[in-house]
Enzyme design. Structure first.
Site, mmCIF file in Angstrom:
data_model
loop_
_atom_site.group_PDB
_atom_site.id
_atom_site.type_symbol
_atom_site.label_atom_id
_atom_site.label_comp_id
_atom_site.label_asym_id
_atom_site.label_seq_id
_atom_site.Cartn_x
_atom_site.Cartn_y
_atom_site.Cartn_z
ATOM 1 N N ASP A 6 0.804 -1.190 0.181
ATOM 2 C CA ASP A 6 0.062 -0.185 -0.278
ATOM 3 C C ASP A 6 0.770 1.250 0.059
ATOM 4 O OD1 ASP A 6 -1.779 1.938 0.571
ATOM 5 O OD2 ASP A 6 -2.237 1.178 2.608
ATOM 6 N N ILE A 7 1.145 1.734 -1.180
ATOM 7 C CA ILE A 7 2.384 2.688 -1.460
ATOM 8 C C ILE A 7 1.531 4.206 -1.081
ATOM 9 C CG2 ILE A 7 3.877 3.751 -2.743
ATOM 10 C CD1 ILE A 7 4.270 1.061 -4.269
ATOM 11 N N GLY A 8 1.744 4.979 0.032
ATOM 12 C CA GLY A 8 0.800 6.328 0.166
ATOM 13 C C GLY A 8 2.025 7.340 -0.251
ATOM 14 N N LYS A 13 3.291 0.960 3.276
ATOM 15 C CA LYS A 13 2.995 -0.207 4.082
ATOM 16 C C LYS A 13 2.935 -1.612 3.467
ATOM 17 C CE LYS A 13 0.207 2.799 4.760
ATOM 18 N NZ LYS A 13 0.153 4.254 4.217
ATOM 19 N N ASP A 101 -6.678 3.904 -3.469
ATOM 20 C CA ASP A 101 -6.499 3.618 -2.058
ATOM 21 C C ASP A 101 -8.108 3.803 -1.621
ATOM 22 O OD1 ASP A 101 -6.346 6.292 -2.447
ATOM 23 O OD2 ASP A 101 -5.122 6.546 -0.451
ATOM 24 N N ARG A 102 -8.737 4.849 -2.303
ATOM 25 C CA ARG A 102 -10.017 5.180 -1.872
ATOM 26 C C ARG A 102 -11.156 4.249 -2.532
ATOM 27 N NH1 ARG A 102 -11.112 11.190 -3.597
ATOM 28 N NH2 ARG A 102 -13.274 10.577 -2.857
ATOM 29 N N ASP A 120 -10.689 7.340 5.488
ATOM 30 C CA ASP A 120 -9.208 6.875 5.749
ATOM 31 C C ASP A 120 -8.440 8.027 6.374
ATOM 32 O OD1 ASP A 120 -6.764 5.937 5.238
ATOM 33 O OD2 ASP A 120 -7.260 5.125 3.410
ATOM 34 N N SER A 123 -2.305 10.713 5.526
ATOM 35 C CA SER A 123 -1.786 12.029 5.178
ATOM 36 C C SER A 123 -2.763 12.824 4.840
ATOM 37 C CB SER A 123 -0.876 12.074 3.987
ATOM 38 O OG SER A 123 0.179 11.185 4.158
ATOM 39 N N THR A 177 -0.053 26.802 23.196
ATOM 40 C CA THR A 177 0.145 26.584 22.040
ATOM 41 C C THR A 177 -0.049 25.060 21.354
ATOM 42 O OG1 THR A 177 1.668 28.430 21.564
ATOM 43 C CG2 THR A 177 1.520 27.068 19.696
HETATM 44 N N1 ATP Z 1 4.950 3.784 11.294
HETATM 45 C C1 ATP Z 1 4.479 4.903 11.079
HETATM 46 N N2 ATP Z 1 5.035 6.057 10.774
HETATM 47 C C2 ATP Z 1 4.880 7.103 10.302
HETATM 48 N N3 ATP Z 1 3.569 7.439 10.580
HETATM 49 C C3 ATP Z 1 2.707 6.773 10.892
HETATM 50 C C4 ATP Z 1 2.976 5.254 11.502
HETATM 51 N N4 ATP Z 1 1.683 4.571 11.666
HETATM 52 C C5 ATP Z 1 0.977 5.569 11.520
HETATM 53 N N5 ATP Z 1 1.286 6.839 11.410
HETATM 54 C C6 ATP Z 1 0.514 7.904 11.127
HETATM 55 O O1 ATP Z 1 -0.524 7.567 10.168
HETATM 56 C C7 ATP Z 1 -0.587 8.730 9.308
HETATM 57 C C8 ATP Z 1 -0.155 8.457 8.029
HETATM 58 O O2 ATP Z 1 -1.140 7.398 7.681
HETATM 59 P P1 ATP Z 1 -1.229 6.543 6.806
HETATM 60 O O3 ATP Z 1 -0.086 5.518 6.572
HETATM 61 O O4 ATP Z 1 -2.758 5.723 6.794
HETATM 62 O O5 ATP Z 1 -1.457 7.430 5.511
HETATM 63 P P2 ATP Z 1 -1.538 7.291 4.014
HETATM 64 O O6 ATP Z 1 -2.185 8.466 3.710
HETATM 65 O O7 ATP Z 1 -2.243 5.843 3.420
HETATM 66 O O8 ATP Z 1 -0.282 7.261 3.339
HETATM 67 P P3 ATP Z 1 0.602 8.598 3.030
HETATM 68 O O9 ATP Z 1 0.834 9.167 4.472
HETATM 69 O O10 ATP Z 1 1.723 7.742 2.844
HETATM 70 O O11 ATP Z 1 -0.001 8.903 1.814
HETATM 71 C C9 ATP Z 1 0.736 9.561 9.737
HETATM 72 O O12 ATP Z 1 0.172 11.290 9.706
HETATM 73 C C10 ATP Z 1 0.838 9.304 11.080
HETATM 74 O O13 ATP Z 1 0.415 10.132 12.244
HETATM 75 C C1 PAU Z 2 -6.188 11.744 -1.370
HETATM 76 C C2 PAU Z 2 -5.108 10.767 -1.418
HETATM 77 C C3 PAU Z 2 -3.822 11.400 -1.348
HETATM 78 C C4 PAU Z 2 -5.552 9.769 -0.086
HETATM 79 O O1 PAU Z 2 -4.407 9.080 -0.127
HETATM 80 C C5 PAU Z 2 -5.315 9.449 -2.542
HETATM 81 O O2 PAU Z 2 -6.387 8.928 -2.488
HETATM 82 C C6 PAU Z 2 -4.913 10.298 -4.091
HETATM 83 O O3 PAU Z 2 -4.051 10.816 -4.283
HETATM 84 N N1 PAU Z 2 -6.039 10.585 -4.681
HETATM 85 C C7 PAU Z 2 -6.144 11.085 -6.039
HETATM 86 C C8 PAU Z 2 -7.335 12.307 -6.185
HETATM 87 C C9 PAU Z 2 -8.833 11.887 -5.625
HETATM 88 O O4 PAU Z 2 -8.796 11.053 -5.198
HETATM 89 O O5 PAU Z 2 -9.419 12.519 -6.359
HETATM 90 K K K Z 3 -4.249 5.941 2.593
#
Ligand code: ATP
Ligand code: PAU
Ligand code: K
Length: 279
Positions: A6-8, A13, A101-102, A120, A123, A177
């Site tokens: 699952d490449i974010g 992951k 991913d959505r 979800d 980020s 803050t």
């Molecule tokens: N091992 C980890 N390293 C960094 N952040 C993590 C980790 N596990 C959970 N998080 C939290 O999860 C959030 C990212 O969630 P997730 O991995 O679901 O994001 P994503 O949107 O699927 O992937 P990406 O952030 O890569 O687009 C971060 O904002 C952080 O708060």
């Molecule tokens: C919104 C994110 C970044 C969430 O991971 C991803 O689903 C994405 O890049 N989407 C493309 C834009 C869209 O879904 O309209």
């Molecule tokens: K995601």
């Protein structure tokens, strides 16, 4: 062994799934910008014979990863958003543009519930809905907790919201803050989800089960005043639904399926919404 990826945008992951027993054997995460090379936090590719990928990072990140993996693993399935799949019609004007991913979350959510709202928290915080009958109606994209904090540039990015604090305290006015930012950001995320979810149910005349996933899901869940289920493997489950390999997957059993939580009643939601519309 199956390797699911699952490449974010920031975090990638992975998990290893046993083809015969359907057990999850290992899991990990790495920064997306780092190269995929077997080592400490990356699984040994010798035991992998098939890979399934969800990617929302840049196309060249995917191409680099696939080029590297292709030398070692025979079969690679890459998920794409399409106009239709597994009984669901994609609600986007241009279906391919919906983040995969959505789309995967919607696919697995629908398999589980027959109509639901998926959230979800990563980020970005994304929200989608699929109605009974399979119409996906589109959704919402908000900045995630970390991005919201970062955008304020007050140096509070690294100070996480204390997961031990009860949700009520987290909604109280901050007197420094860090608390002011953390409580504000938490409120922005949870109140948006509460409200948008109820608006969707109201306008479509149906109380949809609510499913949560993503790195920040457990935290955000605590501020939701709505019945919901947490499904950490929801995106992975979409890969399983789209590319079933194990016997369990072929029988429609997706990893980590939670119990479906009965949603709040439509009338209660409408009463709650009325409070947001006094004028
Ligand atoms: N091992 C980890 N390293 C960094 N952040 C993590 C980790 N596990 C959970 N998080 C939290 O999860 C959030 C990212 O969630 P997730 O991995 O679901 O994001 P994503 O949107 O699927 O992937 P990406 O952030 O890569 O687009 C971060 O904002 C952080 O708060
Ligand atoms: C919104 C994110 C970044 C969430 O991971 C991803 O689903 C994405 O890049 N989407 C493309 C834009 C869209 O879904 O309209
Ligand atoms: K995601």
């Amino acid at each position: 062994m199956i390797l699911d990826l699952d490449i974010g945008n920031t975090l990638s992951k992975w998990r290893l799934k046993d083809r015969t027993s359907s057990d999850i054997r290992a899991r990990g995460a790495m920064w997306t910008r780092d190269e995929w090379r077997s080592g400490d936090d990356i699984p040994d590719l010798d035991i992998v014979d098939v890979i399934r990928i969800s990617n929302v990072a840049r196309q060249d990140v995917l191409e680099d990863t696939v080029r590297l993996l292709k030398r070692r693993v025979g079969t690679i399935h890459i998920a794409h958003s399409t106009s239709k799949a597994l009984g669901i019609r994609n609600g986007y004007d241009i279906p391919e543009r919906l983040g995969v991913d959505r789309w995967l979350g919607v696919l697995s959510g629908y398999q589980l519930t027959g109509g639901c709202c998926t959230v979800d928290c990563g980020s970005a915080i994304t929200m989608d809905a699929v109605l009974p009958g399979g119409q996906h109606i589109g959704g919402y994209i908000l900045p995630g907790l970390r991005l919201m904090k970062e955008s304020l540039k007050l140096g509070t990015r690294k100070v996480v919201i204390d997961p031990e604090q009860d949700a009520l305290h987290t909604l109280s006015p901050g007197t420094n803050t860090v608390d002011a930012v953390n409580h504000g950001v938490f409120m922005a995320a949870t109140s948006a989800i509460n409200r948008l979810y109820m608006e969707i149910c109201d306008s479509h005349d149906t109380a949809l089960p609510l499913l949560m996933t993503g790195g920040d899901a457990a935290l955000v869940s605590r501020g939701l005043r709505l019945p919901h289920a947490h499904w950490p493997d929801m995106v992975y489950a979409g890969l399983e639904a789209l590319f079933p390999i194990t016997q369990a997957e072929r029988n429609g059993v997706l990893a980590g399926m939670p119990m479906v939580i009965k949603p709040a009643g439509l009338e209660e939601m409408r009463k709650a919404l009325a409070f947001t519309q006094l004028l």
